[in-house]
Design an enzyme around this catalytic site. Structure first.
Site, PDB file in Angstrom:
ATOM      1  N   CYS A  42       5.709  37.649  31.280  1.00 30.58           N
ATOM      2  CA  CYS A  42       5.233  37.803  29.915  1.00 30.58           C
ATOM      3  C   CYS A  42       4.839  39.491  29.935  1.00 30.58           C
ATOM      4  O   CYS A  42       4.181  39.811  30.873  1.00 30.58           O
ATOM      5  CB  CYS A  42       4.090  36.802  29.208  1.00 30.58           C
ATOM      6  N   ASP A  44       2.394  40.511  28.316  1.00 32.17           N
ATOM      7  CA  ASP A  44       1.137  40.268  27.889  1.00 32.17           C
ATOM      8  C   ASP A  44       0.050  41.214  28.909  1.00 32.17           C
ATOM      9  O   ASP A  44       0.376  41.195  30.224  1.00 32.17           O
ATOM     10  CB  ASP A  44       0.702  38.859  28.121  1.00 32.17           C
ATOM     11  N   ARG A  46      -2.788  41.100  30.103  1.00 32.53           N
ATOM     12  CA  ARG A  46      -3.659  40.113  30.998  1.00 32.53           C
ATOM     13  C   ARG A  46      -3.033  39.276  32.071  1.00 32.53           C
ATOM     14  O   ARG A  46      -3.570  38.854  32.922  1.00 32.53           O
ATOM     15  CB  ARG A  46      -4.402  39.053  30.054  1.00 32.53           C
ATOM     16  N   HIS A  98       2.188  31.815  30.818  1.00 30.68           N
ATOM     17  CA  HIS A  98       0.990  31.868  31.128  1.00 30.68           C
ATOM     18  C   HIS A  98       0.306  31.108  29.657  1.00 30.68           C
ATOM     19  O   HIS A  98       0.948  31.090  28.657  1.00 30.68           O
ATOM     20  CB  HIS A  98       0.258  33.408  30.818  1.00 30.68           C
ATOM     21  N   CYS A 101      -0.514  31.976  25.347  1.00 27.15           N
ATOM     22  CA  CYS A 101       0.523  33.044  25.196  1.00 27.15           C
ATOM     23  C   CYS A 101       0.558  33.396  23.661  1.00 27.15           C
ATOM     24  O   CYS A 101       1.318  32.341  22.973  1.00 27.15           O
ATOM     25  CB  CYS A 101       2.086  32.906  25.830  1.00 27.15           C
TER      26      CYS A 101
END
Ligand code: CO
Length: 211
Positions: A42, A44, A46, A98, A101
């Protein structure tokens, strides 16, 4: 110091610290890359691929998009896969989702985000397919996390159904497709144990004959 200046300062410090430990690190890497893993994760912020699995530059080939989607019409992801498998001869494709998400969450909601709604559409389709099963999960956060896992499992299937992966198997090239999920809350990576290593694990309808 403005935001961007800080990035360049960080970069020089990072490069210097690596050079101090291994003076030939960058010159060696400049010659070639030989990663064994392709990470499809992803976008993302993080979920930084290399850091999570403790791999250095040169050790992980990476493709990231919103909600780690593998689509048969996505030229970008497919090109990354094709290059990684055919040219770099990576041995493992790792689809990593994750928990929590935002992309998966958006695909489960009625709120419009814009262009990215189209990107996430196949996750919404998955949510619809799994609605009966998910209805039994009362807690909203747990339901989202189950969907995050099911999304990874679907993307592992999508990746293993591509001609890229199946032709590697036809050539006798060892290649495994794995599904992992990362916990933003504890930093732990979990193997969903849905690894596909050969055509016999693929439904008949998706199996391709050798070219
Ligand atoms: Co995400």
């Amino acid at each position: 110091m403005d935001d961007l200046t800080q990035l360049f300062k960080n970069n020089r410090e990072w490069a210097d610290s690596i050079k101090q430990e291994a003076p030939t690190f960058f010159t060696k890497l400049a010659g070639q890359q030989a990663p064994e893993f392709l990470w499809i994760g992803c976008a993302d912020s993080r979920v930084p691929a290399n850091e999570i699995v403790g791999l250095l530059p040169g050790e992980l080939f990476v493709h990231r998009n919103i909600a780690n989607v593998v689509l048969h019409t996505d030229l970008n992801c497919l090109s990354v896969m094709q290059f990684a498998v055919d040219v770099l001869k990576i041995k493992h494709i790792i689809v990593t989702g994750h928990y929590g998400c935002g992309g998966v969450k958006a695909a489960m909601s009625n709120t419009q985000l814009g262009l990215s709604d189209g990107w996430l559409r196949t996750i919404r389709d998955l949510y619809f397919e799994q609605r009966e099963r998910l209805r039994l999960v009362e807690d909203e956060e747990v339901r989202l996390d189950r969907m995050c896992e099911m999304n990874v499992i679907r993307q592992v299937a999508n990746a293993s159904h591509t001609s890229i992966v199946q032709n590697a198997w036809h050539r006798g090239q060892p290649l495994a497709v794995h599904g992992f999920i990362y916990g933003i809350k504890n930093g732990h990576l979990k193997n969903l144990d849905v690894t596909v290593t050969g055509p016999e694990q693929i439904p008949e309808q998706y199996r391709l004959s050798p070219p």
